[in-house]
Design a protein around this motif. Structure first.
Motif, short mmCIF file in Angstrom:
data_model
loop_
_atom_site.label_atom_id
_atom_site.label_comp_id
_atom_site.label_asym_id
_atom_site.label_seq_id
_atom_site.Cartn_x
_atom_site.Cartn_y
_atom_site.Cartn_z
N TRP A 278 0.85 -1.18 0.00
CA TRP A 278 0.00 0.00 0.00
C TRP A 278 0.89 1.24 0.00
CZ3 TRP A 278 0.87 -3.44 3.80
CH2 TRP A 278 1.46 -2.99 4.98
N HIS A 279 0.29 2.39 -0.29
CA HIS A 279 1.05 3.63 -0.39
C HIS A 279 1.50 4.10 1.00
CE1 HIS A 279 2.21 7.71 -1.49
NE2 HIS A 279 2.06 7.39 -2.76
N ARG A 280 2.70 4.60 1.08
CA ARG A 280 3.25 5.01 2.38
C ARG A 280 2.42 6.11 3.04
NH1 ARG A 280 6.49 6.96 -1.66
NH2 ARG A 280 6.89 9.22 -1.73
N HIS A 281 1.76 6.96 2.24
CA HIS A 281 0.96 8.03 2.82
C HIS A 281 -0.41 7.55 3.29
CE1 HIS A 281 4.07 10.72 1.86
NE2 HIS A 281 3.76 10.97 0.61
N ARG A 282 -0.72 6.28 3.05
CA ARG A 282 -1.99 5.73 3.50
C ARG A 282 -1.77 4.82 4.72
NH1 ARG A 282 -5.41 5.07 -0.83
NH2 ARG A 282 -6.99 4.48 0.70
N ASP A 283 -0.58 4.85 5.27
CA ASP A 283 -0.23 3.95 6.36
C ASP A 283 -1.11 4.17 7.58
OD1 ASP A 283 1.44 1.80 6.85
OD2 ASP A 283 2.81 2.98 8.07
N ALA A 284 -1.57 5.41 7.79
CA ALA A 284 -2.35 5.73 8.99
C ALA A 284 -3.84 5.80 8.72
CB ALA A 284 -1.87 7.05 9.58
N ASP A 285 -4.27 5.47 7.51
CA ASP A 285 -5.69 5.49 7.17
C ASP A 285 -6.37 4.35 7.95
OD1 ASP A 285 -8.19 5.06 6.03
OD2 ASP A 285 -7.52 5.50 3.99
N PRO A 286 -7.28 4.67 8.90
CA PRO A 286 -7.88 3.61 9.73
C PRO A 286 -8.67 2.59 8.94
CG PRO A 286 -9.00 5.71 10.05
CD PRO A 286 -7.77 6.01 9.25
N ALA A 287 -9.36 3.03 7.86
CA ALA A 287 -10.13 2.09 7.05
C ALA A 287 -9.21 1.13 6.31
CB ALA A 287 -11.00 2.86 6.06
N LEU A 288 -8.14 1.68 5.73
CA LEU A 288 -7.21 0.83 4.99
C LEU A 288 -6.44 -0.08 5.95
CD1 LEU A 288 -6.27 0.25 2.13
CD2 LEU A 288 -4.44 1.91 2.45
N THR A 289 -6.15 0.41 7.15
CA THR A 289 -5.49 -0.42 8.15
C THR A 289 -6.35 -1.63 8.49
OG1 THR A 289 -4.31 1.47 9.09
CG2 THR A 289 -4.57 -0.47 10.50
N TRP A 290 -7.65 -1.39 8.67
CA TRP A 290 -8.56 -2.50 8.97
C TRP A 290 -8.60 -3.49 7.82
CZ3 TRP A 290 -12.89 -4.47 6.61
CH2 TRP A 290 -13.61 -5.40 7.35
N MET A 291 -8.66 -2.96 6.60
CA MET A 291 -8.73 -3.83 5.42
C MET A 291 -7.45 -4.66 5.28
SD MET A 291 -10.76 -4.70 3.03
CE MET A 291 -10.62 -5.74 1.59
N ARG A 292 -6.31 -4.04 5.54
CA ARG A 292 -5.04 -4.78 5.48
C ARG A 292 -5.03 -5.91 6.50
NH1 ARG A 292 -2.35 0.38 5.93
NH2 ARG A 292 -1.44 -0.37 7.87
N GLU A 293 -5.46 -5.61 7.71
CA GLU A 293 -5.45 -6.62 8.76
C GLU A 293 -6.37 -7.78 8.41
OE1 GLU A 293 -6.51 -4.33 12.19
OE2 GLU A 293 -4.46 -3.55 12.49
N LEU A 294 -7.53 -7.47 7.81
CA LEU A 294 -8.43 -8.54 7.37
C LEU A 294 -7.76 -9.40 6.31
CD1 LEU A 294 -11.44 -9.66 7.37
CD2 LEU A 294 -11.70 -8.28 5.30
N ALA A 295 -7.14 -8.76 5.32
CA ALA A 295 -6.48 -9.50 4.25
C ALA A 295 -5.37 -10.39 4.80
CB ALA A 295 -5.93 -8.53 3.21
N LEU A 296 -4.58 -9.87 5.71
CA LEU A 296 -3.47 -10.64 6.28
C LEU A 296 -4.00 -11.82 7.10
CD1 LEU A 296 -1.18 -7.67 7.34
CD2 LEU A 296 -0.75 -9.29 5.50
N ARG A 297 -5.11 -11.58 7.79
CA ARG A 297 -5.72 -12.67 8.56
C ARG A 297 -6.23 -13.77 7.63
NH1 ARG A 297 -10.96 -12.00 10.58
NH2 ARG A 297 -10.59 -9.75 10.51
N VAL A 298 -6.86 -13.39 6.55
CA VAL A 298 -7.37 -14.36 5.58
C VAL A 298 -6.21 -15.11 4.92
CG1 VAL A 298 -8.56 -14.63 3.38
CG2 VAL A 298 -9.52 -13.14 5.14
N GLY A 299 -5.13 -14.37 4.62
CA GLY A 299 -3.98 -14.99 3.98
C GLY A 299 -3.39 -16.15 4.78
N LYS A 300 -3.57 -16.13 6.09
CA LYS A 300 -3.04 -17.20 6.94
C LYS A 300 -3.93 -18.44 6.93
CE LYS A 300 -0.76 -14.01 10.16
NZ LYS A 300 -0.71 -13.50 11.55
N THR A 301 -5.14 -18.32 6.35
CA THR A 301 -6.09 -19.43 6.43
C THR A 301 -6.24 -20.19 5.11
OG1 THR A 301 -8.02 -18.09 5.76
CG2 THR A 301 -7.42 -18.11 8.10
N ILE A 302 -5.77 -19.61 4.01
CA ILE A 302 -6.03 -20.27 2.71
C ILE A 302 -5.03 -21.41 2.45
CG2 ILE A 302 -7.06 -18.19 1.77
CD1 ILE A 302 -4.49 -17.79 0.16
#
Length: 302
Positions: A278-302
């Motif tokens: 993701w873009h470095r200037h979006r690092d603190a975007d709370p919505a994108l942070t949540w979406m990243r965490e969801l994606a990373l969580r899903v990535g551990k299950t597939i």
């Protein structure tokens, strides 16, 4: 609103003009008519004392001054978007935001279904727009055309943060009626068979594997068919003596519906590491942070 005599509303128009290099397309990008965008360009030219976009034959090209504005203008707008326009608290259960993801057909097939299932359970108002990887994915990320990029580790940009999403192995795929390979897949069989390979817009998928193969063994595979897809490769060996080297998850999915046989490669193929960027200037975007965490969580299950 003005800052140092510049109407800040013009920054959005300028960003679109710099990205599209075309007045009509830039207007469509920001929902302005062509006359309105032409007027915005005239005001920008007056402010900067530069043509910004100059006609060259049938095309418009950026002046050196305009080229120097691309990155700072985009960064200003992305900072505004991530720190001012987005709310400081993100509630996924109530949100209606849409995220744009750049990814391959392989990732679409093996990762996205699980992610959509998780989203449906946790944030039904969240929309997802999937776009195929282009030949300039990092540029798209930097221009704000995508929220997240899923890409092999060797192609991530060092200028932006990233995290490992999941890993993948490879299997070889042949038709059940293959006349050459019946009981065992040898390295000589692998070399002598015609290959079906993926060849995306960038050529990176094929080039990366073939470059590694050539460096490792000093020989080239005999490529007979190339296609802009990885997911369809197993189907393309059916009825032939050809072979495809395919991501393991895709191969297993295909085996359930096609008359094919899966083989362990007769060579050590490097593990594919898919990364989320993701873009470095979006690092603190709370919505994108949540979406990243969801994606990373899903990535551990597939």
């Amino acid at each position: 609103m003005r800052f140092n005599k510049l109407d800040l509303n013009l920054l959005v128009a300028l960003d679109a003009l710099l990205a599209e290099r075309n007045i009509s397309r830039a207007g469509e990008r920001v929902h302005l008519s062509q006359p309105a965008m032409s007027n915005a360009l005239a005001r920008l030219r007056e402010y900067f004392g530069d043509e910004l976009l100059a006609a060259q034959g049938r095309q418009m090209v950026l002046t050196p001054r305009a080229l120097g504005l691309i990155e700072p203008v985009r960064e200003v707008l992305m900072r505004i978007d991530s720190t001012i326009t987005n709310p400081p608290v993100f509630d996924p259960a109530k949100a209606t935001r849409t995220f744009v993801l750049l990814l391959s057909d392989f990732t679409t097939a093996v990762f996205v279904p699980a992610m959509l299932e998780a989203l449906y359970k946790e944030a039904r108002g969240i929309g997802i727009e999937l776009r195929m990887l282009s030949d300039r994915p990092i540029e798209q990320l930097e221009q704000g055309d995508a929220d997240l990029l899923i890409i092999p580790a060797q192609y991530v940009s060092p200028d932006h943060p990233s995290e490992a999403l999941f890993e993948e192995q490879y299997l070889c795929v042949t038709w059940l009626g293959n006349s050459r390979i019946k009981e065992e897949l040898t390295f000589n069989d692998y070399l002598e068979c015609g290959h079906v390979v993926a060849n995306y817009a960038t050529g990176q998928q094929r080039a990366a594997f073939d470059s590694w193969f050539l460096d490792r063994f000093g020989i080239k595979r005999h490529v007979e068919v190339s296609a802009p897809t990885m997911a369809a490769l197993p189907r393309m060996v059916v009825g032939t003596d050809r072979i495809a080297t395919v991501h393991k998850r895709l191969a297993i999915q295909a085996e359930a519906i096609l008359p094919i046989r899966l083989w362990e490669p007769p060579l050590e193929v490097p593990t594919l590491e898919q990364k989320l960027q993701w873009h470095r200037h979006r690092d603190a975007d709370p919505a994108l942070t949540w979406m990243r965490e969801l994606a990373l969580r899903v990535g551990k299950t597939i």
